[in-house]
Design an enzyme around this catalytic site. Structure first.
Site, PDB file in Angstrom:
ATOM      1  N   HIS A  97       3.153  -2.552  -4.050  1.00 47.98           N
ATOM      2  CA  HIS A  97       3.456  -1.993  -5.372  1.00 47.98           C
ATOM      3  C   HIS A  97       4.763  -2.503  -5.976  1.00 47.98           C
ATOM      4  O   HIS A  97       5.640  -2.995  -5.263  1.00 47.98           O
ATOM      5  CB  HIS A  97       3.476  -0.458  -5.312  1.00 47.98           C
ATOM      6  CG  HIS A  97       4.328   0.086  -4.198  1.00 47.98           C
ATOM      7  ND1 HIS A  97       3.805   0.450  -2.976  1.00 47.98           N
ATOM      8  CD2 HIS A  97       5.665   0.317  -4.111  1.00 47.98           C
ATOM      9  CE1 HIS A  97       4.772   0.906  -2.201  1.00 47.98           C
ATOM     10  NE2 HIS A  97       5.919   0.818  -2.854  1.00 47.98           N
TER      11      HIS A  97
ATOM     12  N   CYS B  29       7.292   2.004   7.251  1.00 41.88           N
ATOM     13  CA  CYS B  29       6.432   1.254   6.318  1.00 41.88           C
ATOM     14  C   CYS B  29       5.766   0.101   7.061  1.00 41.88           C
ATOM     15  O   CYS B  29       4.557   0.006   7.121  1.00 41.88           O
ATOM     16  CB  CYS B  29       7.260   0.763   5.154  1.00 41.88           C
ATOM     17  SG  CYS B  29       7.793   2.170   4.158  1.00 41.88           S
TER      18      CYS B  29
ATOM     19  N   ARG C 231       1.993  -0.266   5.765  1.00 38.28           N
ATOM     20  CA  ARG C 231       1.170   0.681   5.001  1.00 38.28           C
ATOM     21  C   ARG C 231       1.576   0.752   3.543  1.00 38.28           C
ATOM     22  O   ARG C 231       0.787   1.093   2.676  1.00 38.28           O
ATOM     23  CB  ARG C 231       1.258   2.092   5.598  1.00 38.28           C
ATOM     24  CG  ARG C 231       2.610   2.694   5.490  1.00 38.28           C
ATOM     25  CD  ARG C 231       2.697   4.174   5.844  1.00 38.28           C
ATOM     26  NE  ARG C 231       4.083   4.581   5.776  1.00 38.28           N
ATOM     27  CZ  ARG C 231       4.709   4.959   4.659  1.00 38.28           C
ATOM     28  NH1 ARG C 231       4.054   5.033   3.518  1.00 38.28           N
ATOM     29  NH2 ARG C 231       5.976   5.285   4.670  1.00 38.28           N
TER      30      ARG C 231
HETATM   31  O1  LIG Z   1      10.509  -1.922   5.363  1.00 37.49           O
HETATM   32  C1  LIG Z   1      10.223  -1.291   4.323  1.00 37.49           C
HETATM   33  C2  LIG Z   1      10.535   0.054   4.177  1.00 37.49           C
HETATM   34  C3  LIG Z   1      10.175   0.681   3.043  1.00 37.49           C
HETATM   35  N1  LIG Z   1       9.537   0.017   2.044  1.00 37.49           N
HETATM   36  C4  LIG Z   1       9.207   0.754   0.804  1.00 37.49           C
HETATM   37  C5  LIG Z   1       7.772   1.009   0.477  1.00 37.49           C
HETATM   38  C6  LIG Z   1       7.869   2.218  -0.437  1.00 37.49           C
HETATM   39  O2  LIG Z   1       8.201   1.804  -1.756  1.00 37.49           O
HETATM   40  C7  LIG Z   1       9.022   2.998   0.153  1.00 37.49           C
HETATM   41  C8  LIG Z   1       8.579   4.057   1.126  1.00 37.49           C
HETATM   42  O3  LIG Z   1       7.933   5.079   0.446  1.00 37.49           O
HETATM   43  P1  LIG Z   1       6.685   5.892   1.037  1.00 37.49           P
HETATM   44  O4  LIG Z   1       6.528   6.996   0.023  1.00 37.49           O
HETATM   45  O5  LIG Z   1       7.081   6.428   2.383  1.00 37.49           O
HETATM   46  O6  LIG Z   1       5.507   4.963   1.079  1.00 37.49           O
HETATM   47  O7  LIG Z   1       9.797   2.042   0.842  1.00 37.49           O
HETATM   48  C9  LIG Z   1       9.243  -1.317   2.175  1.00 37.49           C
HETATM   49  O8  LIG Z   1       8.677  -1.964   1.265  1.00 37.49           O
HETATM   50  N2  LIG Z   1       9.592  -1.929   3.315  1.00 37.49           N
END
Ligand SMILES: O=c1ccn([C@H]2C[C@H](O)[C@@H](COP(=O)(O)O)O2)c(=O)[nH]1
Ligand SMILES: Nc1nc(=O)c2c([nH]1)NC[C@@H]1CN(c3ccc(C(=O)N[C@@H](CCC(=O)O)C(=O)O)cc3)CN21
Length: 283
Positions: free
Chosen positions: A221, A160, A180
Site C-alpha cells: 500500500h 510485517c 503481510r
Molecule cells: O518492516 C516493516 C514494518 C512495517 N511496515 C508497515 C506496513 C504498514 O504500513 C505498517 C504496519 O501497520 P499494520 O496496521 O500493522 O499493518 O508498517 C513495513 O512496510 N515494513
C-alpha cells in the site's frame, strides 16, 4: 529497481482505496506482489530514485538478529525506526504490558531468538537454523517466524515481514521471505535491503554461496499522504544501475553478529541516486 517502480506504478494503476483504522488514514492498496533479488550477483536492491538510508535498514535487521526489544538498542546500532511505534502509539502507551520508554514488547527478534514454549523454556529459532545450515542440513523447515498470534497484545506492532524460510540446494542458500503488510514508499525501501542482506549474511556465516532471495508481499500500500510524492516526484525519475553491498569477510558466525558487528562492517559501492524524498510516516 525496475521491479520496485513497476510495483509502485501497479498500485497507482490498479490499487483500491482502503480505510485503515489503526492509523486513521486511507491507503491505495494492491494484493500480492513478488519480488526477487539476485544476491549471487550482488545486485543490491537499493532504491536509486531517491536517496536511501541503507545503514538504518541494516541496523534494523541486526537488531532483529540480536533479539532486541527496545528502541534505544536500535538507536545505538544506528536506526530510529522504532522510536515512533514504541513511544507514540496511544494503544501501546495504554497497554499494561509496555515496560516503559522505548519498550517494543515481544515483537520480531524476541520471537526469533526466544519464542516461549508451554513449559516456560524458550526456543532460539535462528540458532537452530544457523547450526543446521552450517552442517549442510536443510530439514525443509528452516523457518524463522516472528508471527506469534498468542503474544500479539504483548508487542507494539504485529510483525510485517514475519517469516523467513531458508533452503539449501547443493552449496547454494536461498531465502523466501513473507510480508503481510507493506508501506511501499517507506517500509519496502528498507525491507528489500533486509531480505537481501539476511541471505547474504546467513550464506556467509554458514559457509555457502548465496543464490536468490524471494520476497512475497500480501498487502502492498501507499498511504494517501504519500501518494503525490510517489506519483508526481519519485516515479518521474530515471533509475540508476544497482550498487553492490560489501560485507566484512571477518563476520563468520552468529556470535560475531551478536557481539562485535557494527554498521562499519557494511559498505555500498557505486551508489548513484537522486535527491532524498521525505515521505510522511504513519504511527
Ligand atoms: O518492516 C516493516 C514494518 C512495517 N511496515 C508497515 C506496513 C504498514 O504500513 C505498517 C504496519 O501497520 P499494520 O496496521 O500493522 O499493518 O508498517 C513495513 O512496510 N515494513
Ligand atoms: N507506517 C509504517 N511504515 C513502516 O514502514 C514501518 C512502520 N510503520 N512501523 C514499523 C517499522 C518502522 N519502519 C520505518 C520507520 C521509519 C522509516 C523512515 O523514516 N525512513 C526514512 C529515513 C530514515 C533515516 O533517516 O534513517 C526514509 O526516508 O527512508 C523507515 C522505516 C518500517 N516500519
Amino acid at each position: 529497481m525496475k521491479q520496485y517502480l513497476d510495483l509502485c506504478q501497479r498500485i497507482i494503476d490498479e490499487g483500491e482505496w482502503v480505510e485503515n483504522e489503526r492509523t486513521g488514514k486511507r491507503c491505495l492498496t494492491l494484493i500480492n506482489a513478488d519480488l526477487t533479488y539476485d544476491v549471487a550477483n550482488n545486485q543490491f536492491p537499493l532504491i536509486t530514485t531517491r536517496k536511501s538510508f541503507w545503514k538504518a535498514a541494516i541496523a534494523e535487521l541486526l537488531g532483529y538478529i540480536r533479539g532486541y526489544d527496545n528502541a534505544a538498542d536500535f538507536r545505538a546500532l544506528g536506526t530510529k525506526t522504532w522510536d515512533a511505534n514504541s513511544n507514540e502509539n496511544q494503544a501501546w502507551l495504554n497497554n499494561p504490558h509496555r515496560k516503559g520508554t522505548d519498550d517494543m514488547g515481544r515483537v520480531y527478534g524476541v520471537q526469533g531468538r526466544s519464542w516461549r514454549k508451554p513449559d516456560g523454556s524458550t526456543l532460539d529459532q535462528l540458532r537452530k537454523i544457523a547450526d543446521n545450515l552450517s552442517r549442510g542440513l536443510d530439514d525443509r523447515g528452516e523457518i524463522l517466524t516472528f508471527y506469534n498470534p498468542g503474544e500479539f497484545e504483548m508487542g507494539c506492532l504485529r510483525p510485517c515481514m514475519h517469516t523467513h524460510t531458508f533452503s539449501l540446494l547443493g552449496d547454494t542458500l536461498y531465502l523466501t521471505s513473507y510480508q503481510r503488510s507493506c508501506d511501499v514508499p517507506l517500509g519496502l525501501n528498507f525491507n528489500q535491503i533486509q531480505v537481501f542482506t539476511l541471505l547474504a549474511l546467513m550464506a556467509q556465516i554458514t559457509g555457502h554461496k548465496a543464490g536468490k532471495a524471494y520476497h512475497k508481499i500480501v498487502n502492498a500500500h501507499i498511504y494517501e499522504d504519500q501518494l503525490p510524492l510517489m506519483r508526481d516526484v519519485q516515479l518521474k525519475r530515471e533509475p540508476f544501475p544497482s550498487p553492490r553491498l560489501i560485507i566484512n569477510p571477518e563476520i563468520k558466525t552468529l556470535d560475531d553478529l551478536e557481539t562485535w558487528v557494527t554498521m562499519d562492517d557494511f559498505q555500498v559501492e557505486g551508489y548513484q541516486h537522486h535527491d532524498p524524498i521525505q515521505y510522511p510516516f504513519s504511527v
